[in-house]
Write a protein that holds these residues in place. Sequence first.
Motif, PDB file in Angstrom:
ATOM      1  N   MET A  91       0.846  -1.183   0.000  1.00  0.00           N
ATOM      2  CA  MET A  91       0.000   0.000   0.000  1.00  0.00           C
ATOM      3  C   MET A  91       0.885   1.238   0.000  1.00  0.00           C
ATOM      4  N   ILE A  92       0.562   2.212  -0.869  1.00  0.00           N
ATOM      5  CA  ILE A  92       1.368   3.416  -0.998  1.00  0.00           C
ATOM      6  C   ILE A  92       0.559   4.607  -0.486  1.00  0.00           C
ATOM      7  N   LYS A  93       1.167   5.379   0.402  1.00  0.00           N
ATOM      8  CA  LYS A  93       0.573   6.600   0.899  1.00  0.00           C
ATOM      9  C   LYS A  93       1.302   7.777   0.281  1.00  0.00           C
ATOM     10  N   GLU A  94       0.574   8.741  -0.269  1.00  0.00           N
ATOM     11  CA  GLU A  94       1.193   9.831  -0.992  1.00  0.00           C
ATOM     12  C   GLU A  94       0.560  11.160  -0.621  1.00  0.00           C
ATOM     13  N   ALA A  95       1.310  12.243  -0.954  1.00  0.00           N
ATOM     14  CA  ALA A  95       0.830  13.598  -0.730  1.00  0.00           C
ATOM     15  C   ALA A  95       1.533  14.502  -1.730  1.00  0.00           C
ATOM     16  N   PHE A  96       0.888  15.638  -2.044  1.00  0.00           N
ATOM     17  CA  PHE A  96       1.419  16.569  -3.029  1.00  0.00           C
ATOM     18  C   PHE A  96       1.668  17.914  -2.365  1.00  0.00           C
ATOM     19  N   GLY A  97       2.670  18.628  -2.894  1.00  0.00           N
ATOM     20  CA  GLY A  97       3.004  19.927  -2.349  1.00  0.00           C
ATOM     21  C   GLY A  97       3.427  20.885  -3.431  1.00  0.00           C
ATOM     22  N   LYS A  98       3.185  22.184  -3.204  1.00  0.00           N
ATOM     23  CA  LYS A  98       3.576  23.235  -4.130  1.00  0.00           C
ATOM     24  C   LYS A  98       4.416  24.263  -3.392  1.00  0.00           C
ATOM     25  N   GLY A  99       5.292  24.947  -4.154  1.00  0.00           N
ATOM     26  CA  GLY A  99       6.128  25.956  -3.546  1.00  0.00           C
ATOM     27  C   GLY A  99       6.822  26.791  -4.587  1.00  0.00           C
ATOM     28  N   ALA A 100       7.378  27.930  -4.135  1.00  0.00           N
ATOM     29  CA  ALA A 100       8.086  28.817  -5.050  1.00  0.00           C
ATOM     30  C   ALA A 100       9.352  28.165  -5.594  1.00  0.00           C
ATOM     31  N   THR A 101       9.946  27.246  -4.809  1.00  0.00           N
ATOM     32  CA  THR A 101      11.114  26.490  -5.241  1.00  0.00           C
ATOM     33  C   THR A 101      10.834  25.004  -5.048  1.00  0.00           C
ATOM     34  N   THR A 102      11.701  24.179  -5.649  1.00  0.00           N
ATOM     35  CA  THR A 102      11.534  22.736  -5.502  1.00  0.00           C
ATOM     36  C   THR A 102      11.694  22.315  -4.048  1.00  0.00           C
ATOM     37  N   GLU A 103      12.653  22.938  -3.329  1.00  0.00           N
ATOM     38  CA  GLU A 103      12.868  22.591  -1.923  1.00  0.00           C
ATOM     39  C   GLU A 103      11.641  22.931  -1.079  1.00  0.00           C
ATOM     40  N   ALA A 104      11.011  24.099  -1.366  1.00  0.00           N
ATOM     41  CA  ALA A 104       9.823  24.483  -0.614  1.00  0.00           C
ATOM     42  C   ALA A 104       8.662  23.530  -0.906  1.00  0.00           C
ATOM     43  N   ALA A 105       8.557  23.067  -2.159  1.00  0.00           N
ATOM     44  CA  ALA A 105       7.500  22.122  -2.511  1.00  0.00           C
ATOM     45  C   ALA A 105       7.716  20.782  -1.817  1.00  0.00           C
ATOM     46  N   ILE A 106       8.976  20.331  -1.730  1.00  0.00           N
ATOM     47  CA  ILE A 106       9.291  19.063  -1.045  1.00  0.00           C
ATOM     48  C   ILE A 106       8.916  19.150   0.431  1.00  0.00           C
ATOM     49  N   GLU A 107       9.246  20.277   1.061  1.00  0.00           N
ATOM     50  CA  GLU A 107       8.933  20.443   2.485  1.00  0.00           C
ATOM     51  C   GLU A 107       7.423  20.450   2.703  1.00  0.00           C
ATOM     52  N   ALA A 108       6.680  21.105   1.783  1.00  0.00           N
ATOM     53  CA  ALA A 108       5.220  21.148   1.916  1.00  0.00           C
ATOM     54  C   ALA A 108       4.610  19.765   1.727  1.00  0.00           C
ATOM     55  N   ALA A 109       5.162  18.982   0.786  1.00  0.00           N
ATOM     56  CA  ALA A 109       4.638  17.639   0.558  1.00  0.00           C
ATOM     57  C   ALA A 109       4.906  16.730   1.745  1.00  0.00           C
ATOM     58  N   LYS A 110       6.078  16.839   2.355  1.00  0.00           N
ATOM     59  CA  LYS A 110       6.402  15.997   3.509  1.00  0.00           C
ATOM     60  C   LYS A 110       5.518  16.351   4.709  1.00  0.00           C
ATOM     61  N   ASN A 111       5.278  17.650   4.897  1.00  0.00           N
ATOM     62  CA  ASN A 111       4.399  18.047   6.001  1.00  0.00           C
ATOM     63  C   ASN A 111       2.981  17.526   5.790  1.00  0.00           C
ATOM     64  N   GLU A 112       2.532  17.535   4.553  1.00  0.00           N
ATOM     65  CA  GLU A 112       1.201  17.026   4.239  1.00  0.00           C
ATOM     66  C   GLU A 112       1.136  15.510   4.393  1.00  0.00           C
ATOM     67  N   LEU A 113       2.254  14.825   4.057  1.00  0.00           N
ATOM     68  CA  LEU A 113       2.278  13.359   4.126  1.00  0.00           C
ATOM     69  C   LEU A 113       2.245  12.864   5.565  1.00  0.00           C
ATOM     70  N   GLY A 114       3.012  13.521   6.451  1.00  0.00           N
ATOM     71  CA  GLY A 114       3.025  13.113   7.853  1.00  0.00           C
ATOM     72  C   GLY A 114       3.559  11.716   8.066  1.00  0.00           C
ATOM     73  N   ALA A 115       4.644  11.377   7.349  1.00  0.00           N
ATOM     74  CA  ALA A 115       5.223  10.034   7.453  1.00  0.00           C
ATOM     75  C   ALA A 115       5.958   9.870   8.768  1.00  0.00           C
ATOM     76  N   PRO A 116       6.032   8.655   9.321  1.00  0.00           N
ATOM     77  CA  PRO A 116       6.821   8.426  10.544  1.00  0.00           C
ATOM     78  C   PRO A 116       8.295   8.679  10.279  1.00  0.00           C
ATOM     79  N   TRP A 117       9.068   8.924  11.370  1.00  0.00           N
ATOM     80  CA  TRP A 117      10.462   9.334  11.203  1.00  0.00           C
ATOM     81  C   TRP A 117      11.331   8.259  10.571  1.00  0.00           C
TER      82      TRP A 117
END
Length: 314
Positions: free
Chosen positions: A1-27
């Motif tokens: 089973m795959i859990k996914e989330a999407f994120g947007k940002g002014a830069t690629t790094e900002a989009a990655i951070e937004a997607a990870k926060n939305e995903l809420g994956a365990p450490w």
Amino acid sequence: MIKEAFGKGATTEAAIEAAKNELGAPWDADVNIEVLKTAKKKTLGLFGGSLAEVRAYYEIPDEVKKPEAKAKKQKPVEAEKKEAKKPEAKKEAPEKKQEPIKETVKTVGNASKAAEAYIKSILEGMGVEDAKISANEDDESVYVQLDCGNDYGFVIGRRGETLDAIQYLTRLVINKGKDSYKRVSINAGNYREKREETLRELAKKNASRVKKYGRNVCLDPMNPYERRIIHTTIQEIEGVDSHSIGSESDRRVVITLAEGFKATNPSGGRNRRGDYRRSDNRSHSKEQQQPTRAPRSDLEGTLYGKIEPKNKEE
């Protein structure tokens, strides 16, 4: 089973951070990043432009639903009344039997065979000859033991980076197109045991430093398996806490002083260094550097000599 989330940002790094926060994956989860769209700047700062879009996802094993316990049949009211009228006979409590501990049964199945064949092809490509591979599995994981002769260092790599890379690729291969998910654990000799012991000693040593000086300690980047060992060890030590910072391969553990605890030596020796005084001739007081002769009068040594007032008789 795959859990996914999407994120947007002014830069690629900002989009990655937004997607990870939305995903809420365990450490300890292996989060994968897929860049769907890169950011474009506006023309003349006014027209066009678009945000970067990123997809973050990780695989989780499917939860096995436990069968619901059957509801107990209710006895009719009349039967309960009859039972209540009967005198209760004293019964001795039966002795509780200790349930045997269930041992994990490891077998050789399709997943372990596929892992063994894939690892063998990798080692042959690396030029490791006569490597012995033994693999078995249970319901959740595949365990692989490598015997590489004199090539252990080459296969393990710096801090186990090569071994971890082989383990990651093997996990992708055996889980590809499968409904069930299995972890993969590869050990070369007794490297994993030695590495775990080293990490526990590292955690204890830095925890003592934090408790003594009160300053946070940030460790080197580690994979999820090694970070889990550090967190587990810190939980067993009173007075310190730990958390992870960073992302991807730069994620690391930070050891901090627990709330409510005080450091035993917060100054860290700075007071002793601050009281240090030099003992050479340059540390003498100004009085010792001044000449011993008597100070001159203000009238002595003027530009035009000593000036005396004239008498009226003259």
